[in-house]
Design a protein around this motif. Structure first.
Motif, PDB file in Angstrom:
ATOM      1  N   GLU A   1      22.308  52.230  16.797  1.00  0.00           N
ATOM      2  CA  GLU A   1      22.229  53.025  15.590  1.00  0.00           C
ATOM      3  C   GLU A   1      22.627  52.230  14.360  1.00  0.00           C
ATOM      4  O   GLU A   1      23.707  51.648  14.282  1.00  0.00           O
ATOM      5  CB  GLU A   1      23.137  54.244  15.720  1.00  0.00           C
ATOM      6  CG  GLU A   1      23.032  55.242  14.576  1.00  0.00           C
ATOM      7  CD  GLU A   1      21.747  56.069  14.583  1.00  0.00           C
ATOM      8  OE1 GLU A   1      21.009  56.029  15.579  1.00  0.00           O
ATOM      9  OE2 GLU A   1      21.477  56.749  13.576  1.00  0.00           O
ATOM     10  N   VAL A   2      21.705  52.221  13.398  1.00  0.00           N
ATOM     11  CA  VAL A   2      21.974  51.684  12.075  1.00  0.00           C
ATOM     12  C   VAL A   2      21.867  52.859  11.108  1.00  0.00           C
ATOM     13  O   VAL A   2      20.878  53.597  11.143  1.00  0.00           O
ATOM     14  CB  VAL A   2      20.963  50.579  11.703  1.00  0.00           C
ATOM     15  CG1 VAL A   2      21.225  50.061  10.292  1.00  0.00           C
ATOM     16  CG2 VAL A   2      21.017  49.433  12.706  1.00  0.00           C
TER      17      VAL A   2
ATOM     18  N   TYR B   1      15.039  45.026   3.913  1.00  0.00           N
ATOM     19  CA  TYR B   1      13.595  44.986   3.780  1.00  0.00           C
ATOM     20  C   TYR B   1      13.176  46.016   2.728  1.00  0.00           C
ATOM     21  O   TYR B   1      13.830  47.041   2.553  1.00  0.00           O
ATOM     22  CB  TYR B   1      12.900  45.376   5.091  1.00  0.00           C
ATOM     23  CG  TYR B   1      12.969  44.367   6.197  1.00  0.00           C
ATOM     24  CD1 TYR B   1      14.065  44.315   7.052  1.00  0.00           C
ATOM     25  CD2 TYR B   1      11.921  43.483   6.422  1.00  0.00           C
ATOM     26  CE1 TYR B   1      14.110  43.394   8.103  1.00  0.00           C
ATOM     27  CE2 TYR B   1      11.959  42.561   7.466  1.00  0.00           C
ATOM     28  CZ  TYR B   1      13.059  42.532   8.295  1.00  0.00           C
ATOM     29  OH  TYR B   1      13.111  41.627   9.329  1.00  0.00           O
TER      30      TYR B   1
ATOM     31  N   GLN C   1       9.765  48.378   1.798  1.00  0.00           N
ATOM     32  CA  GLN C   1       8.486  48.809   2.349  1.00  0.00           C
ATOM     33  C   GLN C   1       7.780  49.752   1.380  1.00  0.00           C
ATOM     34  O   GLN C   1       8.279  50.828   1.052  1.00  0.00           O
ATOM     35  CB  GLN C   1       8.660  49.494   3.710  1.00  0.00           C
ATOM     36  CG  GLN C   1       7.348  49.819   4.393  1.00  0.00           C
ATOM     37  CD  GLN C   1       7.504  50.453   5.760  1.00  0.00           C
ATOM     38  OE1 GLN C   1       8.507  51.100   6.051  1.00  0.00           O
ATOM     39  NE2 GLN C   1       6.511  50.263   6.624  1.00  0.00           N
TER      40      GLN C   1
ATOM     41  N   PRO D   1       6.990  46.286   6.417  1.00  0.00           N
ATOM     42  CA  PRO D   1       8.247  45.906   5.744  1.00  0.00           C
ATOM     43  C   PRO D   1       8.183  44.447   5.270  1.00  0.00           C
ATOM     44  O   PRO D   1       7.641  43.578   5.957  1.00  0.00           O
ATOM     45  CB  PRO D   1       9.298  46.077   6.843  1.00  0.00           C
ATOM     46  CG  PRO D   1       8.690  47.024   7.822  1.00  0.00           C
ATOM     47  CD  PRO D   1       7.226  46.729   7.796  1.00  0.00           C
TER      48      PRO D   1
ATOM     49  N   LEU E   1      10.604  52.356   0.001  1.00  0.00           N
ATOM     50  CA  LEU E   1      11.569  52.643   1.055  1.00  0.00           C
ATOM     51  C   LEU E   1      12.330  51.351   1.331  1.00  0.00           C
ATOM     52  O   LEU E   1      11.723  50.312   1.613  1.00  0.00           O
ATOM     53  CB  LEU E   1      10.847  53.109   2.317  1.00  0.00           C
ATOM     54  CG  LEU E   1      11.714  53.454   3.527  1.00  0.00           C
ATOM     55  CD1 LEU E   1      12.563  54.699   3.248  1.00  0.00           C
ATOM     56  CD2 LEU E   1      10.842  53.670   4.762  1.00  0.00           C
TER      57      LEU E   1
ATOM     58  N   LEU F   1      14.813  49.445   3.708  1.00  0.00           N
ATOM     59  CA  LEU F   1      15.259  49.488   5.092  1.00  0.00           C
ATOM     60  C   LEU F   1      16.295  48.409   5.361  1.00  0.00           C
ATOM     61  O   LEU F   1      16.151  47.271   4.930  1.00  0.00           O
ATOM     62  CB  LEU F   1      14.069  49.257   6.036  1.00  0.00           C
ATOM     63  CG  LEU F   1      12.988  50.330   6.060  1.00  0.00           C
ATOM     64  CD1 LEU F   1      11.702  49.774   6.641  1.00  0.00           C
ATOM     65  CD2 LEU F   1      13.455  51.538   6.862  1.00  0.00           C
TER      66      LEU F   1
ATOM     67  N   TYR G   1      16.975  46.077  14.880  1.00  0.00           N
ATOM     68  CA  TYR G   1      16.984  47.532  14.870  1.00  0.00           C
ATOM     69  C   TYR G   1      17.088  48.008  13.419  1.00  0.00           C
ATOM     70  O   TYR G   1      17.965  47.554  12.678  1.00  0.00           O
ATOM     71  CB  TYR G   1      18.142  48.069  15.702  1.00  0.00           C
ATOM     72  CG  TYR G   1      18.011  47.716  17.170  1.00  0.00           C
ATOM     73  CD1 TYR G   1      18.688  46.617  17.686  1.00  0.00           C
ATOM     74  CD2 TYR G   1      17.195  48.455  18.012  1.00  0.00           C
ATOM     75  CE1 TYR G   1      18.565  46.274  19.033  1.00  0.00           C
ATOM     76  CE2 TYR G   1      17.063  48.123  19.354  1.00  0.00           C
ATOM     77  CZ  TYR G   1      17.749  47.037  19.854  1.00  0.00           C
ATOM     78  OH  TYR G   1      17.619  46.688  21.180  1.00  0.00           O
ATOM     79  N   PHE G   2      16.217  48.946  13.076  1.00  0.00           N
ATOM     80  CA  PHE G   2      16.138  49.411  11.700  1.00  0.00           C
ATOM     81  C   PHE G   2      16.924  50.702  11.488  1.00  0.00           C
ATOM     82  O   PHE G   2      17.004  51.563  12.383  1.00  0.00           O
ATOM     83  CB  PHE G   2      14.683  49.668  11.306  1.00  0.00           C
ATOM     84  CG  PHE G   2      13.910  48.415  11.031  1.00  0.00           C
ATOM     85  CD1 PHE G   2      13.294  47.720  12.063  1.00  0.00           C
ATOM     86  CD2 PHE G   2      13.794  47.916   9.742  1.00  0.00           C
ATOM     87  CE1 PHE G   2      12.589  46.558  11.810  1.00  0.00           C
ATOM     88  CE2 PHE G   2      13.085  46.750   9.481  1.00  0.00           C
ATOM     89  CZ  PHE G   2      12.482  46.073  10.518  1.00  0.00           C
ATOM     90  N   GLY G   3      17.486  50.844  10.289  1.00  0.00           N
ATOM     91  CA  GLY G   3      18.040  52.105   9.857  1.00  0.00           C
ATOM     92  C   GLY G   3      16.937  53.027   9.356  1.00  0.00           C
ATOM     93  O   GLY G   3      15.782  52.612   9.268  1.00  0.00           O
ATOM     94  N   PRO G   4      17.289  54.273   9.001  1.00  0.00           N
ATOM     95  CA  PRO G   4      16.281  55.252   8.575  1.00  0.00           C
ATOM     96  C   PRO G   4      15.727  54.994   7.184  1.00  0.00           C
ATOM     97  O   PRO G   4      14.701  55.555   6.810  1.00  0.00           O
ATOM     98  CB  PRO G   4      17.027  56.585   8.624  1.00  0.00           C
ATOM     99  CG  PRO G   4      18.454  56.202   8.442  1.00  0.00           C
ATOM    100  CD  PRO G   4      18.627  54.869   9.099  1.00  0.00           C
TER     101      PRO G   4
ATOM    102  N   ARG H   1      14.872  56.139   0.450  1.00  0.00           N
ATOM    103  CA  ARG H   1      13.647  56.231  -0.373  1.00  0.00           C
ATOM    104  C   ARG H   1      14.062  56.244  -1.831  1.00  0.00           C
ATOM    105  O   ARG H   1      14.692  57.185  -2.300  1.00  0.00           O
ATOM    106  CB  ARG H   1      12.851  57.479  -0.020  1.00  0.00           C
ATOM    107  CG  ARG H   1      11.492  57.499  -0.734  1.00  0.00           C
ATOM    108  CD  ARG H   1      10.487  58.392  -0.068  1.00  0.00           C
ATOM    109  NE  ARG H   1      10.192  58.035   1.312  1.00  0.00           N
ATOM    110  CZ  ARG H   1       9.382  57.046   1.677  1.00  0.00           C
ATOM    111  NH1 ARG H   1       8.790  56.293   0.757  1.00  0.00           N
ATOM    112  NH2 ARG H   1       9.147  56.803   2.954  1.00  0.00           N
TER     113      ARG H   1
END
Lengths: 114, 114
Positions: free
Chosen positions: B3-4, B35, B37, B43, B88, B90, B104-107, B110
């Motif tokens: 989890e990120v 990143y 996006q 991304p 977005l 990330l 692993y990416f976080g949500p 925005r």
């Protein structure tokens, strides 16, 4: 630097059919190839990856194949379901980088019709 | 736990505002990434931190200022942004900075710049 080409840009299938997405890369030293699934408004989620020392990897309905000679790798989804609808990104990490720099393909919008 | 987390989820700011984006992971990962996006695009890497030190800056404008206070936290300070910076944002983390390692990416946050 690394360049990743992804095809097709859109893919529409009927539920239960198979879907195949293909990517090519330019850096022959690339050694790690992940695939990410991104649903609308959500994070990219790692769904499967393959390292350069293997040619195929499978996880339930998804599989990835790697052809190092031709410098291409593919994602195969069998028995597609509507919840498989998303954008899929392939990526590669060049062998010369020591910082895990991912280069992404442009993405494939997969739509699975019920 | 892969989890990120990122805060805030949404941010609207004017071009003269100063704001910060925050990212946190508790997986013991030593590499963290920002990143950007845009809609319907992959991304794009902005920054990489390795062992809390900035190791890659992908020629990002100085109105974006990253900070890594400790191994679990990553911030992105924003100042004098332009409307085209709306996207977005990330955050991602990985176990180490060498290649062949999962990111692993976080949500995401925005961001809308008005």
């Amino acid at each position: 630097g690394e360049n990743v080409e992804q095809h097709p840009s859109t893919l529409s299938v009927q539920e239960g059919d198979s879907a195949v997405i293909k990517c090519t890369y330019s850096d022959s030293a690339s050694n790690y190839f992940p695939w990410y699934k991104q649903e609308l408004g959500k994070r990219p989620q790692l769904i499967i990856d393959i390292r350069s020392n293997v040619g195929e990897k499978k996880d339930q309905r998804i599989a990835v194949t790697l052809n190092k000679t031709a410098k291409h790798f593919s994602l195969h989804i069998t028995e597609t379901q509507p919840e498989d609808s998303a954008v899929y990104f392939c990526a590669a990490i060049g062998g010369g980088t020591s910082y895990g720099k991912l280069t992404f393909g442009q993405g494939t919008i997969l739509t699975v019709h019920p | 736990d892969t989890e990120v987390t990122q805060t805030p989820k949404h941010l609207v700011m004017g071009m003269t505002n100063k704001k910060s984006l925050k990212c946190e992971q508790h997986m013991g990962h030593r590499a963290m990434y920002w990143y950007k996006q845009k809609a319907k695009k992959p991304p794009e890497l902005m920054f990489v931190y390795s062992y809390e030190k900035l190791s890659i800056n992908e020629s990002v404008p100085s109105r974006f200022s990253p900070e890594c206070p400790n191994s679990s936290l990553l911030n992105l300070h924003l100042h004098a942004l332009q409307p085209e910076d709306s996207a977005l944002y990330l955050c991602a983390s990985s176990n180490r900075t060498s290649g062949r390692t999962e990111q692993y990416f976080g949500p995401g946050t925005r961001l809308t710049v008005t």
